[in-house]
Design a protein around this motif. Structure first.
Motif, PDB file in Angstrom:
ATOM      1  N   MET A  48      39.357 113.995  71.446  1.00 22.30           N
ATOM      2  CA  MET A  48      40.803 114.125  71.649  1.00 22.30           C
ATOM      3  C   MET A  48      41.511 112.930  71.003  1.00 22.30           C
ATOM      4  SD  MET A  48      41.609 116.924  73.319  1.00 22.30           S
ATOM      5  CE  MET A  48      43.142 116.567  74.168  1.00 22.30           C
ATOM      6  N   THR A  49      41.474 112.886  69.688  1.00 17.33           N
ATOM      7  CA  THR A  49      42.051 111.761  68.950  1.00 17.33           C
ATOM      8  C   THR A  49      43.002 112.302  67.896  1.00 17.33           C
ATOM      9  OG1 THR A  49      39.923 110.640  69.244  1.00 17.33           O
ATOM     10  CG2 THR A  49      41.475 109.654  67.697  1.00 17.33           C
ATOM     11  N   SER A  50      44.124 111.622  67.671  1.00 20.10           N
ATOM     12  CA  SER A  50      45.161 112.191  66.815  1.00 20.10           C
ATOM     13  C   SER A  50      45.385 111.460  65.503  1.00 20.10           C
ATOM     14  CB  SER A  50      46.491 112.246  67.579  1.00 20.10           C
ATOM     15  OG  SER A  50      46.942 110.940  67.886  1.00 20.10           O
ATOM     16  N   ASP A  51      44.709 110.333  65.269  1.00 16.02           N
ATOM     17  CA  ASP A  51      44.913 109.671  63.982  1.00 16.02           C
ATOM     18  C   ASP A  51      44.267 110.497  62.860  1.00 16.02           C
ATOM     19  OD1 ASP A  51      42.294 108.790  65.144  1.00 16.02           O
ATOM     20  OD2 ASP A  51      42.120 107.795  63.189  1.00 16.02           O
ATOM     21  N   ARG A  52      44.768 110.360  61.649  1.00 17.01           N
ATOM     22  CA  ARG A  52      44.228 111.083  60.490  1.00 17.01           C
ATOM     23  C   ARG A  52      44.100 112.580  60.783  1.00 17.01           C
ATOM     24  NH1 ARG A  52      44.571 108.011  55.839  1.00 17.01           N
ATOM     25  NH2 ARG A  52      43.811 105.907  56.194  1.00 17.01           N
ATOM     26  N   ILE A  53      45.164 113.156  61.325  1.00 18.49           N
ATOM     27  CA  ILE A  53      45.039 114.527  61.827  1.00 18.49           C
ATOM     28  C   ILE A  53      44.847 115.545  60.710  1.00 18.49           C
ATOM     29  CG2 ILE A  53      47.508 115.130  61.879  1.00 18.49           C
ATOM     30  CD1 ILE A  53      44.875 115.816  64.650  1.00 18.49           C
ATOM     31  N   ALA A  54      45.382 115.299  59.513  1.00 18.57           N
ATOM     32  CA  ALA A  54      45.143 116.217  58.395  1.00 18.57           C
ATOM     33  C   ALA A  54      43.655 116.228  58.034  1.00 18.57           C
ATOM     34  CB  ALA A  54      45.986 115.820  57.187  1.00 18.57           C
ATOM     35  N   TYR A  55      43.072 115.041  57.956  1.00 15.96           N
ATOM     36  CA  TYR A  55      41.649 114.930  57.655  1.00 15.96           C
ATOM     37  C   TYR A  55      40.811 115.562  58.757  1.00 15.96           C
ATOM     38  CZ  TYR A  55      37.130 112.737  56.633  1.00 15.96           C
ATOM     39  OH  TYR A  55      35.808 112.512  56.361  1.00 15.96           O
ATOM     40  N   ARG A  56      41.115 115.228  60.008  1.00 18.98           N
ATOM     41  CA  ARG A  56      40.367 115.791  61.134  1.00 18.98           C
ATOM     42  C   ARG A  56      40.435 117.321  61.126  1.00 18.98           C
ATOM     43  NH1 ARG A  56      38.925 112.166  65.115  1.00 18.98           N
ATOM     44  NH2 ARG A  56      39.835 110.074  64.926  1.00 18.98           N
ATOM     45  N   THR A  57      41.631 117.837  60.906  1.00 16.78           N
ATOM     46  CA  THR A  57      41.808 119.293  60.915  1.00 16.78           C
ATOM     47  C   THR A  57      41.020 119.950  59.789  1.00 16.78           C
ATOM     48  OG1 THR A  57      44.014 119.046  61.865  1.00 16.78           O
ATOM     49  CG2 THR A  57      43.518 121.140  60.804  1.00 16.78           C
ATOM     50  N   SER A  58      41.046 119.342  58.605  1.00 18.76           N
ATOM     51  CA  SER A  58      40.314 119.919  57.466  1.00 18.76           C
ATOM     52  C   SER A  58      38.820 119.964  57.726  1.00 18.76           C
ATOM     53  CB  SER A  58      40.605 119.120  56.189  1.00 18.76           C
ATOM     54  OG  SER A  58      39.995 117.839  56.211  1.00 18.76           O
ATOM     55  N   LYS A  59      38.298 118.961  58.429  1.00 12.74           N
ATOM     56  CA  LYS A  59      36.869 118.933  58.713  1.00 12.74           C
ATOM     57  C   LYS A  59      36.500 119.898  59.841  1.00 12.74           C
ATOM     58  CE  LYS A  59      35.616 116.014  55.571  1.00 12.74           C
ATOM     59  NZ  LYS A  59      34.784 116.464  54.418  1.00 12.74           N
ATOM     60  N   ALA A  60      37.361 120.002  60.861  1.00 12.39           N
ATOM     61  CA  ALA A  60      37.114 121.005  61.895  1.00 12.39           C
ATOM     62  C   ALA A  60      37.125 122.405  61.288  1.00 12.39           C
ATOM     63  CB  ALA A  60      38.173 120.893  62.994  1.00 12.39           C
ATOM     64  N   ALA A  61      38.049 122.622  60.351  1.00 14.80           N
ATOM     65  CA  ALA A  61      38.160 123.939  59.716  1.00 14.80           C
ATOM     66  C   ALA A  61      36.957 124.249  58.838  1.00 14.80           C
ATOM     67  CB  ALA A  61      39.450 124.022  58.907  1.00 14.80           C
ATOM     68  N   VAL A  62      36.494 123.261  58.067  1.00 17.72           N
ATOM     69  CA  VAL A  62      35.345 123.546  57.206  1.00 17.72           C
ATOM     70  C   VAL A  62      34.089 123.788  58.037  1.00 17.72           C
ATOM     71  CG1 VAL A  62      34.392 121.219  56.723  1.00 17.72           C
ATOM     72  CG2 VAL A  62      34.364 122.972  54.951  1.00 17.72           C
ATOM     73  N   ASN A  63      34.009 123.152  59.207  1.00 13.73           N
ATOM     74  CA  ASN A  63      32.882 123.434  60.100  1.00 13.73           C
ATOM     75  C   ASN A  63      32.854 124.908  60.478  1.00 13.73           C
ATOM     76  OD1 ASN A  63      32.292 120.718  60.014  1.00 13.73           O
ATOM     77  ND2 ASN A  63      32.976 120.290  62.108  1.00 13.73           N
ATOM     78  N   LYS A  64      34.013 125.445  60.820  1.00  5.02           N
ATOM     79  CA  LYS A  64      34.093 126.848  61.204  1.00  5.02           C
ATOM     80  C   LYS A  64      33.793 127.758  60.022  1.00  5.02           C
ATOM     81  CE  LYS A  64      34.517 130.043  64.192  1.00  5.02           C
ATOM     82  NZ  LYS A  64      33.521 130.139  65.280  1.00  5.02           N
ATOM     83  N   VAL A  65      34.300 127.398  58.857  1.00  4.83           N
ATOM     84  CA  VAL A  65      34.017 128.185  57.655  1.00  4.83           C
ATOM     85  C   VAL A  65      32.515 128.243  57.398  1.00  4.83           C
ATOM     86  CG1 VAL A  65      34.244 128.200  55.139  1.00  4.83           C
ATOM     87  CG2 VAL A  65      36.258 127.809  56.556  1.00  4.83           C
ATOM     88  N   MET A  66      31.842 127.108  57.540  1.00  5.97           N
ATOM     89  CA  MET A  66      30.406 127.074  57.272  1.00  5.97           C
ATOM     90  C   MET A  66      29.611 127.819  58.341  1.00  5.97           C
ATOM     91  SD  MET A  66      29.887 125.811  54.365  1.00  5.97           S
ATOM     92  CE  MET A  66      31.362 125.687  53.336  1.00  5.97           C
ATOM     93  N   GLN A  67      30.095 127.818  59.578  1.00  2.21           N
ATOM     94  CA  GLN A  67      29.466 128.668  60.592  1.00  2.21           C
ATOM     95  C   GLN A  67      29.494 130.131  60.153  1.00  2.21           C
ATOM     96  OE1 GLN A  67      31.577 127.929  64.289  1.00  2.21           O
ATOM     97  NE2 GLN A  67      29.813 126.860  65.136  1.00  2.21           N
ATOM     98  N   GLY A  68      30.670 130.567  59.706  1.00  5.20           N
ATOM     99  CA  GLY A  68      30.797 131.948  59.261  1.00  5.20           C
ATOM    100  C   GLY A  68      29.930 132.236  58.050  1.00  5.20           C
ATOM    101  N   LEU A  69      29.900 131.306  57.102  1.00  4.25           N
ATOM    102  CA  LEU A  69      29.075 131.491  55.911  1.00  4.25           C
ATOM    103  C   LEU A  69      27.604 131.578  56.282  1.00  4.25           C
ATOM    104  CD1 LEU A  69      29.098 131.617  52.791  1.00  4.25           C
ATOM    105  CD2 LEU A  69      28.807 129.123  52.801  1.00  4.25           C
ATOM    106  N   SER A  70      27.191 130.769  57.244  1.00  7.18           N
ATOM    107  CA  SER A  70      25.809 130.802  57.706  1.00  7.18           C
ATOM    108  C   SER A  70      25.438 132.189  58.236  1.00  7.18           C
ATOM    109  CB  SER A  70      25.604 129.758  58.805  1.00  7.18           C
ATOM    110  OG  SER A  70      24.317 129.844  59.375  1.00  7.18           O
ATOM    111  N   THR A  71      26.333 132.762  59.025  1.00 12.29           N
ATOM    112  CA  THR A  71      26.088 134.098  59.573  1.00 12.29           C
ATOM    113  C   THR A  71      25.953 135.131  58.460  1.00 12.29           C
ATOM    114  OG1 THR A  71      27.288 133.564  61.594  1.00 12.29           O
ATOM    115  CG2 THR A  71      27.044 135.894  61.066  1.00 12.29           C
ATOM    116  N   ASP A  72      26.832 135.035  57.466  1.00  9.23           N
ATOM    117  CA  ASP A  72      26.838 136.027  56.392  1.00  9.23           C
ATOM    118  C   ASP A  72      25.671 135.877  55.423  1.00  9.23           C
ATOM    119  OD1 ASP A  72      29.115 137.185  57.433  1.00  9.23           O
ATOM    120  OD2 ASP A  72      30.485 136.000  56.190  1.00  9.23           O
ATOM    121  N   LEU A  73      25.153 134.651  55.289  1.00  6.48           N
ATOM    122  CA  LEU A  73      24.058 134.427  54.340  1.00  6.48           C
ATOM    123  C   LEU A  73      22.676 134.486  54.979  1.00  6.48           C
ATOM    124  CD1 LEU A  73      25.430 131.607  51.988  1.00  6.48           C
ATOM    125  CD2 LEU A  73      25.448 134.086  51.658  1.00  6.48           C
ATOM    126  N   ALA A  74      22.626 134.565  56.303  1.00  2.00           N
ATOM    127  CA  ALA A  74      21.330 134.623  56.977  1.00  2.00           C
ATOM    128  C   ALA A  74      20.446 135.759  56.467  1.00  2.00           C
ATOM    129  CB  ALA A  74      21.526 134.732  58.486  1.00  2.00           C
TER     130      ALA A  74
END
Length: 233
Positions: free
Chosen positions: A148-174
Motif C-alpha cells: 500500500m505505497t503511493s510513490d512512483r505510482i505510474a511505475y508501480r501501476t505499469s508493473k502490476a499491469a504487466v504482471n497480470k498480462v503475463m499471467q494471462g499469457l502464461s495461461t494461453d501459452l501453456a
C-alpha cells in the motif's frame, strides 16, 4: 547452447545477463535502441565467436517492434529458447496520484506493460520453434498489490499491469509448452536504481538466470525475486 533474446541489453541488468550467458556458452540476441552506440555490446561481440547478435529495437515504438522478426530472420535466428523482457523505464518526474504527468504515465504503460506483450507476440513463432521455451519479464516488487505505497505510482501501476498480462499469457501459452514468469531484479545499481542501490547488476543477473533455468514447462506463472523467492501478487 540455447538462444536468448534480451531487450534493453546494452546496459545495466540486461548487459550483465548477456555477459553471463555468453560466458557459459549460450547465444544471445541483444537489443538496443541505438546499436551503433552500444559500445559494451560491440566489445562483447568481438570475443563471442558469433554467439552475440545485436539488433535495433525501440520498445516504445510499435513500428520498431514489428521489424524484429525480419531482423532475426536476417541474422539466421530460426528459434528462440528464452525471451527476457528486460527493457523498461521508471516513468515521469511527476507521478503522484495528486499530481500526475498523464502523458508520461501513458508512455510508462506503453514501455513497461504493452511492449513486453508486443515483443512476446512477434517472437512467438520462434519460441514455438524451440522445445520447452520460456518467457521471463522483468517486473518489480513495487508492482505487488500487497504494498500500500503511493510513490512512483505510474511505475508501480505499469508493473502490476504487466504482471497480470503475463499471467494471462502464461495461461494461453501453456498448451504450447511455453512457460511464463515475472521476476523482481532487486534494487540494482543501474541508471534506474541509482548508485545507492543494494546490489550490483552482476548479482541480479546471476539470480535472474537461475530463475530462468529453474522454470519448467507446466509451471503456473509465478512472481519471483532474483533470489528465487516468491513474491505475493
Amino acid at each position: 547452447m540455447r538462444t536468448y533474446l534480451i531487450t534493453g541489453a546494452n546496459r545495466g541488468i540486461g548487459l550483465a545477463i548477456t555477459e553471463q550467458l555468453l560466458a557459459r556458452g549460450d547465444k544471445v540476441v541483444a537489443t538496443a535502441r541505438q546499436p551503433a552506440e552500444a559500445q559494451a555490446l560491440a566489445k562483447l561481440a568481438a570475443s563471442a565467436s558469433g554467439r552475440l547478435v545485436v539488433v535495433e529495437l525501440d520498445v516504445a515504438s510499435p513500428a520498431s517492434i514489428a521489424t524484429l522478426p525480419a531482423q532475426l530472420a536476417k541474422a539466421d535466428i530460426t528459434a528462440l529458447d528464452v525471451l527476457i523482457n528486460n527493457a523498461g523505464m521508471i516513468g515521469p518526474k511527476r507521478q503522484s496520484t495528486l499530481d500526475m504527468d498523464f502523458d508520461g504515465f501513458a508512455e510508462t504503460l506503453a514501455v513497461n506493460t504493452l511492449a513486453p506483450l508486443r515483443v512476446a507476440q512477434v517472437a512467438l513463432p520462434l519460441l514455438k520453434a524451440a522445445k520447452g521455451s520460456k518467457i521471463l519479464t522483468i517486473t518489480s516488487r513495487m508492482g505487488s498489490l500487497s504494498h500500500m505505497t503511493s510513490d512512483r505510482i505510474a511505475y508501480r501501476t505499469s508493473k502490476a499491469a504487466v504482471n497480470k498480462v503475463m499471467q494471462g499469457l502464461s495461461t494461453d501459452l501453456a498448451p504450447e509448452g511455453i512457460v511464463v514468469a515475472v521476476a523482481h531484479p532487486g534494487w540494482v545499481k543501474t541508471d534506474m536504481g541509482g548508485q545507492a542501490a543494494a546490489i550490483e547488476p552482476a548479482e541480479s543477473a546471476r539470480g535472474l538466470i537461475a530463475v530462468v533455468d529453474g522454470m519448467t514447462s507446466g509451471d503456473v506463472c509465478t512472481f519471483y525475486d532474483y533470489s528465487g523467492q516468491i513474491i505475493p501478487w
